[in-house]
Scaffold this motif. Structure first.
Motif, PDB file in Angstrom:
ATOM      1  N   ILE A 103      33.439  22.738  48.394  1.00 52.99           N
ATOM      2  CA  ILE A 103      34.241  22.887  47.174  1.00 52.99           C
ATOM      3  C   ILE A 103      33.950  24.235  46.506  1.00 52.99           C
ATOM      4  CG2 ILE A 103      32.591  21.545  45.758  1.00 52.99           C
ATOM      5  CD1 ILE A 103      36.323  21.447  45.150  1.00 52.99           C
ATOM      6  N   ASP A 104      32.671  24.638  46.480  1.00 52.46           N
ATOM      7  CA  ASP A 104      32.314  25.936  45.884  1.00 52.46           C
ATOM      8  C   ASP A 104      32.965  27.074  46.664  1.00 52.46           C
ATOM      9  OD1 ASP A 104      30.791  24.654  44.022  1.00 52.46           O
ATOM     10  OD2 ASP A 104      28.889  24.964  45.045  1.00 52.46           O
ATOM     11  N   VAL A 107      36.819  27.047  46.171  1.00 46.90           N
ATOM     12  CA  VAL A 107      37.181  27.461  44.804  1.00 46.90           C
ATOM     13  C   VAL A 107      36.920  28.952  44.616  1.00 46.90           C
ATOM     14  CG1 VAL A 107      36.568  27.209  42.361  1.00 46.90           C
ATOM     15  CG2 VAL A 107      36.924  25.187  43.758  1.00 46.90           C
ATOM     16  N   SER A 108      35.778  29.407  45.151  1.00 43.70           N
ATOM     17  CA  SER A 108      35.436  30.825  45.024  1.00 43.70           C
ATOM     18  C   SER A 108      36.528  31.693  45.653  1.00 43.70           C
ATOM     19  CB  SER A 108      34.094  31.067  45.714  1.00 43.70           C
ATOM     20  OG  SER A 108      33.744  32.404  45.646  1.00 43.70           O
ATOM     21  N   TYR A 109      37.012  31.256  46.828  1.00 40.18           N
ATOM     22  CA  TYR A 109      38.073  32.003  47.501  1.00 40.18           C
ATOM     23  C   TYR A 109      39.390  31.878  46.726  1.00 40.18           C
ATOM     24  CZ  TYR A 109      41.383  33.264  51.212  1.00 40.18           C
ATOM     25  OH  TYR A 109      42.394  33.830  51.935  1.00 40.18           O
ATOM     26  N   GLU A 111      39.857  31.396  43.623  1.00 35.32           N
ATOM     27  CA  GLU A 111      39.823  32.124  42.349  1.00 35.32           C
ATOM     28  C   GLU A 111      40.324  33.558  42.505  1.00 35.32           C
ATOM     29  OE1 GLU A 111      35.786  31.587  41.087  1.00 35.32           O
ATOM     30  OE2 GLU A 111      36.276  29.886  39.794  1.00 35.32           O
ATOM     31  N   THR A 112      40.106  34.127  43.697  1.00 32.68           N
ATOM     32  CA  THR A 112      40.553  35.518  43.916  1.00 32.68           C
ATOM     33  C   THR A 112      42.085  35.601  43.927  1.00 32.68           C
ATOM     34  OG1 THR A 112      40.546  35.283  46.312  1.00 32.68           O
ATOM     35  CG2 THR A 112      38.511  36.067  45.309  1.00 32.68           C
TER      36      THR A 112
ATOM     37  N   ARG B  26      24.131  18.042  43.117  1.00 31.27           N
ATOM     38  CA  ARG B  26      24.990  18.090  41.932  1.00 31.27           C
ATOM     39  C   ARG B  26      24.447  17.216  40.811  1.00 31.27           C
ATOM     40  NH1 ARG B  26      30.055  20.456  42.231  1.00 31.27           N
ATOM     41  NH2 ARG B  26      29.731  22.015  43.801  1.00 31.27           N
ATOM     42  N   ARG B 140      26.520  29.006  42.886  1.00 29.38           N
ATOM     43  CA  ARG B 140      27.516  29.612  41.982  1.00 29.38           C
ATOM     44  C   ARG B 140      26.835  30.069  40.685  1.00 29.38           C
ATOM     45  NH1 ARG B 140      32.858  28.937  42.553  1.00 29.38           N
ATOM     46  NH2 ARG B 140      33.344  28.727  40.355  1.00 29.38           N
ATOM     47  N   ARG B 143      24.532  33.005  41.328  1.00 28.81           N
ATOM     48  CA  ARG B 143      25.322  34.221  41.502  1.00 28.81           C
ATOM     49  C   ARG B 143      25.802  34.747  40.145  1.00 28.81           C
ATOM     50  NH1 ARG B 143      28.958  32.094  45.189  1.00 28.81           N
ATOM     51  NH2 ARG B 143      30.811  32.685  44.053  1.00 28.81           N
ATOM     52  N   TYR B 213      38.379  36.440  54.036  1.00 30.25           N
ATOM     53  CA  TYR B 213      38.300  35.768  52.733  1.00 30.25           C
ATOM     54  C   TYR B 213      37.641  36.612  51.638  1.00 30.25           C
ATOM     55  CZ  TYR B 213      39.041  31.885  55.968  1.00 30.25           C
ATOM     56  OH  TYR B 213      39.519  31.080  56.957  1.00 30.25           O
ATOM     57  N   GLY B 214      37.000  37.705  52.033  1.00 34.75           N
ATOM     58  CA  GLY B 214      36.280  38.522  51.066  1.00 34.75           C
ATOM     59  C   GLY B 214      34.919  37.917  50.750  1.00 34.75           C
ATOM     60  N   PRO B 216      31.999  36.305  48.504  1.00 31.29           N
ATOM     61  CA  PRO B 216      32.116  35.413  47.343  1.00 31.29           C
ATOM     62  C   PRO B 216      32.186  36.220  46.048  1.00 31.29           C
ATOM     63  CG  PRO B 216      30.418  34.634  48.837  1.00 31.29           C
ATOM     64  CD  PRO B 216      30.866  35.971  49.366  1.00 31.29           C
ATOM     65  N   GLN B 217      33.148  35.873  45.227  1.00 27.95           N
ATOM     66  CA  GLN B 217      33.353  36.609  43.972  1.00 27.95           C
ATOM     67  C   GLN B 217      32.368  36.133  42.909  1.00 27.95           C
ATOM     68  OE1 GLN B 217      35.984  39.029  43.771  1.00 27.95           O
ATOM     69  NE2 GLN B 217      35.671  38.639  45.950  1.00 27.95           N
ATOM     70  N   PRO B 219      31.544  34.064  40.206  1.00 27.32           N
ATOM     71  CA  PRO B 219      32.254  32.823  39.895  1.00 27.32           C
ATOM     72  C   PRO B 219      32.543  32.653  38.399  1.00 27.32           C
ATOM     73  CG  PRO B 219      29.945  32.386  40.296  1.00 27.32           C
ATOM     74  CD  PRO B 219      30.132  33.852  40.504  1.00 27.32           C
ATOM     75  N   ARG B 220      33.541  31.819  38.161  1.00 27.18           N
ATOM     76  CA  ARG B 220      33.842  31.458  36.771  1.00 27.18           C
ATOM     77  C   ARG B 220      33.007  30.214  36.459  1.00 27.18           C
ATOM     78  NH1 ARG B 220      39.084  33.733  35.615  1.00 27.18           N
ATOM     79  NH2 ARG B 220      39.707  34.839  37.483  1.00 27.18           N
TER      80      ARG B 220
END
Lengths: 479, 249
Positions: A103-104, A107-109, A111-112, B26, B140, B143, B213-214, B216-217, B219-220
């Motif tokens: 899921i992380d 979602v991370s992908y 979000e871009t 989690r 996340r 990061r 996919y780039g 990992p950005q 995160p929000r």
């Protein structure tokens, strides 16, 4: 209709090696589904890589010719443009994920592309592909087939115009895994997308494909659908309640036990039991097939037999040498060339007589003419087959454990492997399969199905597989 | 042969369990990220001070720390997993402990048994804090923290590396077993080659995934302000730690 993929006179090679693709021309119109088949090692994966640009950017391949995607030349497209035009799901799903929890990662992908509404898009795709229940499980706890489904979901997040699937059925079960892929293709078709599928197990895709091509190194030839019309591929599964054997010795007869499992239970972490009270007695000469859905515990069972995993409860006894070929076949190859592999096995396993000559002949009979070839440069299917053949040479009256040995192989190549294994009368062979396709070819084998952690005898009859083997032999031009 | 196989299977299970240490749970999500970080930092500082300054004392503090860490790990939900994961490092801790005990028995200069037990327990507490950190703070969140500290690219690379560690450790155990069974114990070193080859293939595939996919950005991550009770919990835990460290034996 517009051409969404147009390839003109494509040549490709890695480093200074031979040209893998020679002068290939190919085009696909929008909303078409194209199936590309071919022998393992014929260049399908390289072609798929070239279409997305990774062959050039990541694998350092030399590429000549023109590739046009969504009306633009590949060299002129930015990465984001390529991503929105074409997405590819490659053979090994383990490397699709850059974060440990799906899921992380998704979602991370997402979000871009979608910003704050990413989660909503991820759930929509996950629902469509049927992976919602896998989203929060660590990727290390998922089977290859489950990861494959998730990787398809990831590829669909950007809603690309073209979806390329390289062996999408590899490792997927035919309980519902195959259906998930077929439904995904159906959904993509109805959404107006172009789908290009590279697949060996083509029988499942014949009805969906608008066009079928066969790939050879120097050509990509269109095949008429009438070629496949007479295939009788209807199968029926009939679970039985007593031990089922296609011939072989009867359960009551005495046998030379080489492996024994008594009341084996296993689970990872606090999750539910993967194996529940599995008991088996494996005799010399047995061919055992363990069939089951993705995540049913087949690979875990094999790992327990191999000693990679210690069961939580129960007893495992080995009375003979065991050779284990993992699902990722490269992990079995230890030498720089095929010839060295044979030499090494003969020397270290102290197999006397004419072992090297014997091994060389077997390997050559499986189509590996160049024994100086580096296994690193072989395709996934070729390495899988090579590992299986090498395990065959190394087993020497012991036990061979093969985890999904037919991945990346054509129907005929799988048939060849089975024939070779069945000649090994003094070894026990244990094979895991997530597809029933090949079961009818395994004559005299004990077939089991693993379901809810329990190992049950299983039988499956089907008439069409031999037709597929014969057809594969004919169209691929095997001698 | 059976004994060696069993031993090998056990060791491989330990390697696999250890790899799970890097995957977050989690559970315990009701705490704010700030609270989690602050609490872990407080515990880390206190245990480090105790290890360096109070080598031969702080029995109460050590018992308190370990009990608290077990309770937190249990609450986070990764209790069994953390305990399994800690088996591997704890083996080395115990080997060190056994070696020192052996030195004492042989008459060599060595710390007292009390010091040995205490330092082993404190090192265990240190491992538990690290394990709890990995279980409690998701990648996340980690990061996000690193990116806020101006380390955005390191954050992305850390994510990829931590994601791949469990997979690589799993592959290691598979390759080693395959080679061991293929050639026998004497030639198990040959597993290095498939590992190197597969690492090359694996890294190329990862590079391919990054291309598609780039990286990992940033995160929000929704960061809640710590509630008053959370602050009180951290203060209480820290204060009890300081009290037991300085005032108790």
């Amino acid at each position: 209709m517009n051409r969404v993929v147009d390839v003109k006179n494509l040549w490709l090679r890695y480093g200074d090696g031979d040209w893998v693709l020679k002068n290939i021309s190919f085009s696909v119109d929008t909303e078409k589904t194209v199936l590309i088949i071919g022998r393992s090692g014929c260049g399908k994966t390289s072609f798929a890589r070239a279409l997305t640009g990774v062959a050039q950017s990541i694998f350092g391949a030399e590429v000549k010719g023109e590739i046009w995607l969504c009306g633009k030349r590949l060299e002129e497209m930015g990465l984001r443009e390529i991503q929105s035009c074409v997405q590819m799901v490659n053979q090994d799903p383990y490397t699709h994920f850059l974060e440990p929890i799906p899921i992380d990662d998704l979602v991370s992908y997402a979000e871009t592309v979608y910003g704050e509404s990413a989660l909503e898009h991820v759930y929509r795709v996950a629902q469509a592909v049927g992976v919602k229940d896998l989203l929060e499980r660590p990727i290390t706890s998922l089977s290859g087939g489950q990861l494959k489904r998730l990787s398809i979901a990831k590829a669909l997040i950007t809603n690309p115009s073209v979806l390329i699937l390289d062996e999408p059925l590899m490792w997927l079960d035919d309980v519902d895994g195959t259906e998930v892929v077929l439904n995904t293709i159906r959904a993509a078709r109805s959404a107006g997308k172009t789908v290009i599928v590279f697949e060996h197990r083509f029988k499942h895709l014949l009805d969906l494909a608008d066009e079928i091509y066969i790939m050879r190194r120097d050509s990509l030839e269109k095949l008429g659908k009438e070629l496949f019309r007479d295939l009788n591929t209807d199968g029926s599964a009939q679970p039985t309640h007593s031990e089922y054997r296609y011939g072989g010795s009867s359960p009551a007869s005495r046998c030379d036990v080489v492996l024994e499992l008594r009341d084996v239970w296993h689970r990872y972490d606090d999750s539910k039991w993967v194996l529940r009270g599995v008991s088996m007695e494996i005799c010399r000469g047995d061919t055992i097939v363990v069939y089951g859905a993705n995540g049913s515990g087949k690979s875990t069972l094999l790992r327990i037999l191999a000693g990679v995993v210690k069961p939580v409860k129960g007893v495992v006894k080995r009375y003979a040498d065991v050779v284990y070929v993992p699902q990722i076949p490269h992990l079995f190859i230890t030498e720089d060339s095929i010839a060295e592999e044979i030499n090494s096995i003969c020397r270290h396993k102290k197999i006397g007589g004419n072992c090297i000559e014997y091994g060389t002949n077997i390997v050559k009979s499986f189509g590996y003419a160049d024994l100086g070839a580096t296994p690193l440069n072989l395709s996934w299917g070729q390495v899988t087959r090579l590992s299986t053949v090498l395990a065959y040479i190394a087993s020497k009256n012991g036990v061979i454990l093969l985890d999904e040995p037919f991945t990346g192989s054509t129907y005929f190549e799988a048939h060849q492997i089975i024939e070779a294994l069945q000649k090994l009368e003094s070894s026990a062979k244990i094979v895991t399969l997530s597809s029933k396709d090949y079961i009818p070819l395994i004559r005299g084998g004990k077939i089991y199905k693993i379901e809810d952690g329990v190992l049950k005898p299983f039988s499956y009859s089907e008439n069409g597989i031999q037709n597929l083997v014969d057809l594969a032999k004919r169209i691929y031009g095997y001698e | 042969m059976l004994g060696a196989d069993m031993c090998w299977g056990w060791l491989m299970s330990l390697v696999r369990d250890f790899s799970n240490l890097f995957i977050s749970r989690r559970g315990g999500a009701s705490f704010s990220l700030y609270t989690k970080m602050l609490l872990l930092a407080v515990l880390l500082v206190e245990v480090t001070i105790s290890i360096t300054l109070f080598k031969e004392s702080n029995i109460i503090f050590t018992v308190y720390s370990i009990a608290l860490l077990f309770a937190l790990t249990f609450w986070v939900g990764g209790f069994k997993r953390v305990l399994n994961a800690l088996k591997l490092p704890l083996i080395f801790v115990l080997i060190g402990f056994a070696t020192m005990l052996f030195s004492v028995a042989m008459g060599y200069a060595a710390p007292s048994p009390k010091t040995l037990i205490l330092s082993t327990a404190k090192i265990t507490a240190l491992f538990l804090i690290i394990a709890l950190g990995f279980q409690w703070i998701s990648l996340r969140e980690l990061r996000w923290v690193l990116s806020k500290a101006g380390l955005g690219s390191i954050a992305s690379l850390t994510t990829v590396v931590l994601t791949l560690i469990p997979a690589v450790l799993n592959l290691y155990s598979e390759a080693y077993t395959a080679t061991l069974l293929k050639y026998g114990k004497r030639y198990a070193y040959k597993a290095l080659k498939p590992l190197i080859i597969h690492s090359i293939l694996f890294s190329r595939d990862v590079a391919q995934a990054v291309y598609w996919y780039g990286l990992p950005q940033i995160p929000r991550v929704k960061i809640n302000r710590p509630r008053r009770t959370e602050v009180l919990v951290v203060l209480a835990i820290g204060a009890i730690g300081i009290y037991t460290m300085f005032a108790a034996p």
